[in-house]
Design a protein around this motif. Sequence first.
Motif, short mmCIF file in Angstrom:
data_model
loop_
_atom_site.label_atom_id
_atom_site.label_comp_id
_atom_site.label_asym_id
_atom_site.label_seq_id
_atom_site.Cartn_x
_atom_site.Cartn_y
_atom_site.Cartn_z
N UNK A 192 49.34 29.29 50.21
CA UNK A 192 47.89 29.20 49.98
C UNK A 192 47.21 30.56 50.17
N UNK A 193 47.68 31.33 51.16
CA UNK A 193 47.11 32.67 51.38
C UNK A 193 47.38 33.57 50.18
N UNK A 198 45.45 36.18 45.09
CA UNK A 198 45.61 36.32 43.64
C UNK A 198 44.34 35.92 42.90
N UNK A 199 43.68 34.86 43.37
CA UNK A 199 42.42 34.44 42.73
C UNK A 199 41.36 35.52 42.87
N UNK A 200 41.30 36.17 44.03
CA UNK A 200 40.33 37.26 44.21
C UNK A 200 40.65 38.43 43.28
N UNK A 222 36.13 39.08 51.29
CA UNK A 222 36.21 37.91 52.16
C UNK A 222 37.30 36.99 51.64
N UNK A 223 38.08 36.40 52.52
CA UNK A 223 39.22 35.58 52.12
C UNK A 223 38.79 34.34 51.35
N UNK A 224 37.57 33.86 51.57
CA UNK A 224 37.11 32.64 50.91
C UNK A 224 36.20 32.95 49.72
N UNK A 225 35.18 33.77 49.94
CA UNK A 225 34.20 34.00 48.87
C UNK A 225 34.63 35.09 47.89
N UNK A 226 35.60 35.94 48.27
CA UNK A 226 36.08 36.96 47.35
C UNK A 226 35.44 38.31 47.57
N UNK A 227 35.57 39.19 46.58
CA UNK A 227 35.06 40.56 46.67
C UNK A 227 33.61 40.62 46.23
N UNK A 228 32.78 41.24 47.07
CA UNK A 228 31.38 41.44 46.73
C UNK A 228 31.27 42.75 45.95
N UNK A 244 30.56 36.71 45.15
CA UNK A 244 30.46 37.05 46.57
C UNK A 244 29.25 37.93 46.84
N UNK A 245 28.94 38.85 45.93
CA UNK A 245 27.76 39.70 46.09
C UNK A 245 26.48 38.88 45.97
N UNK A 246 26.49 37.93 45.06
CA UNK A 246 25.32 37.06 44.91
C UNK A 246 25.07 36.25 46.18
N UNK A 247 26.15 35.72 46.76
CA UNK A 247 26.00 34.95 48.00
C UNK A 247 25.54 35.85 49.14
N UNK A 248 26.11 37.04 49.24
CA UNK A 248 25.78 37.93 50.34
C UNK A 248 24.35 38.45 50.26
#
Length: 285
Positions: A192-193, A198-200, A222-228, A244-248
């Motif tokens: 899973x890790x 890979x998804x990021x 971030x391991x969950x939200x991805x690259x900002x 991730x940038x939008x969330x941050x």
Amino acid sequence: MSRTSICHGDTVLEAVRSPTSAGVSEIAASWCRSVFNHGLDPEGRATRERLDGAALSALRAEHEVMLAVAAPVLDHMFRSVGRSGCAVILSDARGVILERRSGDADAAGFSAAGLVEGARWGEAEEGTNGIGTCLFEDKPVVIHRDQHFASRNVDISCMDAPVHDPHGRLAAALDVSSCRDDHGTAMAEMIAALVRDAARKIERDYFCRHFAGRRIIFLSDDAVTGSALLAVDRDDLVVGASRAARLRLGLSDAVLETPRALGQVLGEDAPPLSNRPTVRCCGRR
């Protein structure tokens, strides 16, 4: 029908009938959705839904850029996990399988399980499963064997992570599945890790491909939200932002509709531009 499948169906329905299980277990909550929202039966034997060749070709053409970006990542993932009997799968945002990598010795098993190109694995079709539940919840999930809703899927372990497009919208699920009974929960968590990483990478490369020619500013990972990531033009106006940038930064499509100065987007207390690295993506700066 096997005793195992009967017991599994009873377990699912008992959890669904419980007034508290959905509130304390994400798996039970998904089982409840499978019954109450989608009208599914854990012992159901309905024919699996699958797109025909023409419809699948049209869908793949619609996602041509994403598939081109994802292909080398899928290949790399398969080299890492294929020898352990795993398949690497990419679906669209509705759970339709677009790509599958599997070893020759394991291909028949995955096909028998319905993990083939064109098959529909949304929660509405298969109940709780790696692809469908990942897409519904928009977050990484591990659905290990009897955590699946349908009894016919309890021999599968699925490790999934969502993939978002350059505008932050859910675009795909990256899945690694195993039909082998010697793959325990510890191995599932390790795989899973790898799936999340890979998804990021797919997201980063997809973002950079879309904003080719723009400067890409890396903010965080971030391991969950991805690259900002932010895409800026030559005048340092922000023209794109990853999910991730939008969330941050609290950015929305409406905010990004009008290009804003990088400093304004980052805030007055942001570090000097020279301290924020530009990242190389897709062979460009």
